[in-house]
Design an enzyme around this catalytic site. Structure first.
Site, PDB file in Angstrom:
ATOM      1  N   ARG C  72     -30.317  31.763 -23.849  1.00  0.00           N
ATOM      2  CA  ARG C  72     -30.061  31.381 -25.278  1.00  0.00           C
ATOM      3  C   ARG C  72     -31.125  31.763 -26.115  1.00  0.00           C
ATOM      4  O   ARG C  72     -31.254  31.295 -27.284  1.00  0.00           O
ATOM      5  CB  ARG C  72     -29.773  29.943 -25.292  1.00  0.00           C
ATOM      6  CG  ARG C  72     -28.863  29.072 -24.255  1.00  0.00           C
ATOM      7  CD  ARG C  72     -28.542  27.803 -24.686  1.00  0.00           C
ATOM      8  NE  ARG C  72     -27.438  27.402 -23.627  1.00  0.00           N
ATOM      9  CZ  ARG C  72     -26.275  27.637 -23.932  1.00  0.00           C
ATOM     10  NH1 ARG C  72     -25.578  28.323 -24.963  1.00  0.00           N
ATOM     11  NH2 ARG C  72     -25.261  26.876 -22.820  1.00  0.00           N
ATOM     12  N   THR C  73     -31.866  32.897 -25.632  1.00  0.00           N
ATOM     13  CA  THR C  73     -32.811  33.643 -26.712  1.00  0.00           C
ATOM     14  C   THR C  73     -32.230  33.891 -28.152  1.00  0.00           C
ATOM     15  O   THR C  73     -31.235  34.454 -27.600  1.00  0.00           O
ATOM     16  CB  THR C  73     -33.621  34.658 -25.755  1.00  0.00           C
ATOM     17  OG1 THR C  73     -34.004  34.148 -24.924  1.00  0.00           O
ATOM     18  CG2 THR C  73     -34.557  35.263 -26.811  1.00  0.00           C
ATOM     19  N   THR C 104     -23.945  33.902 -29.795  1.00  0.00           N
ATOM     20  CA  THR C 104     -24.175  35.339 -29.524  1.00  0.00           C
ATOM     21  C   THR C 104     -23.438  36.506 -30.686  1.00  0.00           C
ATOM     22  O   THR C 104     -24.080  37.472 -30.888  1.00  0.00           O
ATOM     23  CB  THR C 104     -23.797  35.774 -28.176  1.00  0.00           C
ATOM     24  OG1 THR C 104     -24.335  34.607 -27.272  1.00  0.00           O
ATOM     25  CG2 THR C 104     -23.961  37.110 -27.622  1.00  0.00           C
ATOM     26  N   ASP C 127     -14.610  27.002 -24.329  1.00  0.00           N
ATOM     27  CA  ASP C 127     -13.760  25.908 -25.011  1.00  0.00           C
ATOM     28  C   ASP C 127     -12.798  26.537 -25.990  1.00  0.00           C
ATOM     29  O   ASP C 127     -11.848  25.726 -26.343  1.00  0.00           O
ATOM     30  CB  ASP C 127     -14.824  25.512 -26.156  1.00  0.00           C
ATOM     31  CG  ASP C 127     -15.686  24.644 -25.557  1.00  0.00           C
ATOM     32  OD1 ASP C 127     -15.804  24.383 -24.335  1.00  0.00           O
ATOM     33  OD2 ASP C 127     -16.788  24.198 -26.422  1.00  0.00           O
ATOM     34  N   HIS C 271     -20.139  20.572 -15.843  1.00  0.00           N
ATOM     35  CA  HIS C 271     -20.681  22.023 -15.148  1.00  0.00           C
ATOM     36  C   HIS C 271     -19.579  22.599 -14.215  1.00  0.00           C
ATOM     37  O   HIS C 271     -19.618  24.002 -14.189  1.00  0.00           O
ATOM     38  CB  HIS C 271     -21.983  22.143 -14.556  1.00  0.00           C
ATOM     39  CG  HIS C 271     -23.086  21.930 -15.608  1.00  0.00           C
ATOM     40  ND1 HIS C 271     -23.657  22.666 -16.426  1.00  0.00           N
ATOM     41  CD2 HIS C 271     -23.500  20.627 -15.829  1.00  0.00           C
ATOM     42  CE1 HIS C 271     -24.620  22.161 -17.128  1.00  0.00           C
ATOM     43  NE2 HIS C 271     -24.612  20.889 -16.712  1.00  0.00           N
ATOM     44  N   LEU C 272     -18.864  21.703 -13.570  1.00  0.00           N
ATOM     45  CA  LEU C 272     -17.811  22.520 -12.699  1.00  0.00           C
ATOM     46  C   LEU C 272     -16.709  23.480 -13.347  1.00  0.00           C
ATOM     47  O   LEU C 272     -16.526  24.280 -12.922  1.00  0.00           O
ATOM     48  CB  LEU C 272     -16.767  21.358 -12.094  1.00  0.00           C
ATOM     49  CG  LEU C 272     -17.501  20.483 -10.657  1.00  0.00           C
ATOM     50  CD1 LEU C 272     -16.544  19.892  -9.975  1.00  0.00           C
ATOM     51  CD2 LEU C 272     -17.832  21.567  -9.677  1.00  0.00           C
TER      52      LEU C 272
END
Lengths: 341, 341, 341, 341
Positions: C72-73, C104, C127, C271-272
């Site tokens: 996530r830089t 991004t 999402d 997370h699945l």
């Protein structure tokens, strides 16, 4: 002969296949009839029953859940054995097939052995913690789902350079964690039978990390780390000393992150492990156990349950089976060590 | 000690998990090194080998196929044992782990027993036809895929009021058909061990139809109906008398349709059964067998293979295991009868 | 021409398929070469790059995660555009394909539009909250996993006569909850775009219960009930007023149980939903977007991204796409009402 | 208002979800009642009907097949429109929702347009060959199953250094082959719309082989190679010139093996593609189409069908939709070229 059949205790994949196997075998091989008992012992105590025909069990081998419903009602509540006898007489029920886990079978054993009631059992454990049988149905489905979860979590862990902690079922035994951990290639497997220290866990995580892997930790819900009291200042444990801070997975993740510096996330697999369509393995085993239970009834083997021994279906006394938990033995734990870290 | 490892014969889910289990166990527990042999005996005869390190086996537990490749090259071709010894000496290979089915293990047994070569085995059969072990890896994945196919075919059969014939693997034994048939609720299960007549098949189909079901027939590829010679005018059979008219599934479908008047379709599952990611059950079994093979090497148990007995990994002489096919026994056939029709 | 390619932000199924599509198209159609940039903007800022050849992308269409890693830089950290230009010059990188979500693409848009850098984008959202494209890859896999979870939870809920609450992803939009809820037959669907009262939720649960169903509630993580402040005494909400008491699922379950008297359990899918092998739909879409991004580079369409419009791949300005969230519209919400309760 | 609802033509995943969507929407939003018509037009012609209530459609969103049964009975047989009107009057049916493919909708269009009957449609195609809608339900499930098959076949092909040919559905159009081929990473994709020569096929196979891959060929059943007449001496083709030698897959495999020297096997996916539980995508689309069909009835849009346009459900005249096949367009074929070989 009329057989009452019930499912009791926690849900598990394969219950419907047992019912189907028993009903088909009983009707077609022996000319029995069947009475479905709703929600385990509750239905027998409250006379919530109905006839069960061939047509009611069609297509059931692959369907999850139980068409009879289930509950955790205790057999010695609400009038207990006496009330059961009344209902059995009223409905013409000559014998009972009770399908369930340790609690259900302990009750069934007591009814058969102490009260002389015509009860036989079919063992069901997601956790695989029941003695007297190599496996029971439900476990294979649970380990499959847990393994698939590891497969999915691995890709995200790898992409994000993260450690993932997956909490699976197993309050007293670590079979799901052990097998899914082997199958999914986990770097740490934490089970109740063999407590390890926090430092050992951190070492496994670091070792995987140092080889360029995203560390995967699989932990059984009943695992308690050595030295937990040092970490849990507010005594948030239950009477068995088990960590109860939102679950062991949520307990471990921040500790791992703090100790190793590796971003760590936890996932609780929970109810996903006990629902849905059973695997082929579980369907076959469940069907065979259901058919065998009818044969036990035919032989009036009250107090016995159907069990798996190698590839054979056998009979064991329920009282013997429920006396001991089937723990992960030392040799299985030793065996897996070279896969960790 | 340096161990050469190979996969030979037909592909099967779990081969990579065996390789991973053996390499990790050998390197981490005993300090062994490994040499990968390409394409079974061919690689050993032609010196097609390469070092195999920990990094080469990472992430393999769930990957289908074999990173070593496989072939059906016979160990006594191309110079045979003498040539193998030359290559082993050149590459410093001290022992061989051969992973494969009946043919592979028969060759390995002969090399160990007759030639005194340091060879151990790991059994692999999709068909579950190998004696000396309760199950081997690959079979559970195959029965799962066959069961899933039945689940899918059933809905279409029901919608169209059709009979479906599913041909599954099993040239000599009917394990996949038996177990998938039980798991999927088939109305007829046809296996080589217990030939039945065409009329019996038609009866099962009619019986299901009369109860309002779309009949599902599962047939092992090696099944030969009683009285086949009456139906097969042009002698389209192989030397074992097996039907070879585009397969038994395609042979049966039109006969069922003609005899019963029910529209019938056949589906050949074929290669789908041996590819892809192994089930959790197969991954665990394969990993354990791979680790056990390394221990057999450590003990210089030449001529032995790792096997499954109940829940334990044991050792048996390969020569004993390959002597007999593991047929579906009479009691398993009797057991399933009440589910048919 | 040499193209630098990166994946940035959250992991999602299909990232590898985009990389494969871009590299194959670029090399084979236009003779481009590729440079892999590790972990998003971090790799470009820190010069963590490597050549990417055809052989590096083989077999990637079905593999989860990203071979390039992600982080996530922020692109304006660590020297920002100036530092990027230095690295691009040093490595001979002529253009950048940035694959990622809203954050991004916002960064990529700014680099292209404000700094004049040769950057194009490929949109990725689990999402489905990104405007300018009908869908992006990752969403179909997420809705599939959520639907499968509902299928599994349903059987257990039915057996136990319980209400189940499934919390799925969706901080700002309810697409996963809406679609998985429709697909799985949920009785209540709770999404951020259309807050409903606790009483409405209880009514849906009671309505399903009264018709003999085990109520299933699917809730997006960003849903906030109307009147939440009455229930949340200790103000355990974030700055947007979102409930933050261990998640909305865990918040709702006890309230439902208390209000309706129906035993209720929550499950957090977490997370699945973002790991593992992508669906066929996502693989095709990802591959097409990756190939289209290369064509945008060819046309020097800096600041544009590939997008889906019906069945066509189109180009839109990234700055336009990231301006607005793609919310579930009113007509989709109205449409689903008859399925609830 | 009472709506008669039927499923007609070939089975497809999602039919039950359409029925459920229509019935729930009709009853709950508009107060309609429903009559289930058995086996398509046959049930309407033979008065094989029954009332359909809310309880009949519960739990149907994820169930494969159709609870109404299906057949290929032609609407103009057995008395045709006149007989239908008689039955509709007798049963009080005010409108018909016909769910089916090109044949079904052509019949429905004619009944509405020529006979003035109150008929609306819901399009169903596994092959995705229907014009007027971006996709219809069933196709996504089919492409998913075909992709999963490729994933499985690939591991075996790789292990055995073999070429695999997978024949998928698609008599007139190549959508399943195109999309599954992209998703699974096939090296040759053969579709009816764009015939290629045998030599081109062999070239793709050799090219993959030379790069060390096991070649994977996906072929739609309706593909006909250029120059087929040179290979098919005995004119084993149908009236459209299509190869009919046990299917195109079985035709190609030996030719590939002979030309390239690479061992080649064929697999016919067949009926597996149209059965079983629909994907989440198909369930949502089917549910929305079913609900939309009820709205068309409400608006008396006889002769129209519900369709998908981007993410919106729209209405189109059935007569327009069935006029043309939806072929794979030239730009989709060009797009995929860089992925082949």
């Amino acid at each position: 002969m009329n057989i009452g059949i019930m499912t009791s205790g926690g849900d598990g994949p394969g219950l419907n296949a047992v019912i189907r196997g028993a009903v088909r075998k009983g009707i077609r091989a022996h000319g029995f009839s069947f009475t479905g008992i709703r929600d385990g012992w509750r239905g027998l105590l409250e006379d919530d029953t109905h006839p069960l025909h061939m047509v009611d069990v069609r297509g059931l081998s692959g369907r999850g859940g139980t068409i009879l419903g289930t509950s955790r009602t205790h057999p010695y509540s609400q009038g207990g054995p006496e009330q059961m006898r009344t209902v059995m007489e009223r409905r013409g029920i000559d014998a009972i097939i009770a399908i369930g886990g340790e609690g259900t079978l302990a009750g069934a054993a007591r009814l058969a052995d102490d009260e002389g009631m015509p009860v036989v059992g079919v063992p069901k454990t997601i956790d695989n913690d029941l003695d007297g049988t190599d496996y029971t149905f439900g476990f294979d489905t649970a380990q499959s789902i847990a393994t698939e979860a590891i497969d999915r979590l691995r890709t995200t862990a790898d992409s994000h350079h993260r450690c993932m902690v997956l909490e699976v079922m197993g309050r007293n035994v670590g079979w799901i964690a052990l097998q899914a951990g082997m199958a999914g290639g986990a770097h740490a497997i934490l089970i109740p039978e063999f407590p390890v220290s926090y430092e050992q866990i951190f070492d496994w995580v670091r070792s995987a990390w140092d080889r360029g892997r995203a560390p995967l930790v699989v932990v059984a819900e009943g695992f308690v780390p050595e030295g937990v009291e040092d970490q849990v200042a507010d005594r948030g444990t239950d009477k068995h000393g088990r960590v109860r801070l939102g679950g062991i997975g949520d307990h471990l993740a921040p500790l791992i992150e703090e100790a190793t510096g590796i971003e760590t996330r936890a996932m609780i697999l929970g109810h996903l492990q006990r629902g849905g369509s059973p695997t082929a393995y579980d369907r076959v085993l469940a069907t065979r156990l259901g058919m065998a239970a009818v044969d036990i009834v035919l032989n009036e083997g009250w107090g016995q349950m159907a069990a798996l021994d190698g590839t054979d279906i056998t009979r064991v006394r329920m009282a013997d089976a429920v006396d001991n938990l089937k723990l992960v033995p030392r040799n299985r734990w030793d065996e897996v060590q070279v896969l960790l870290g």
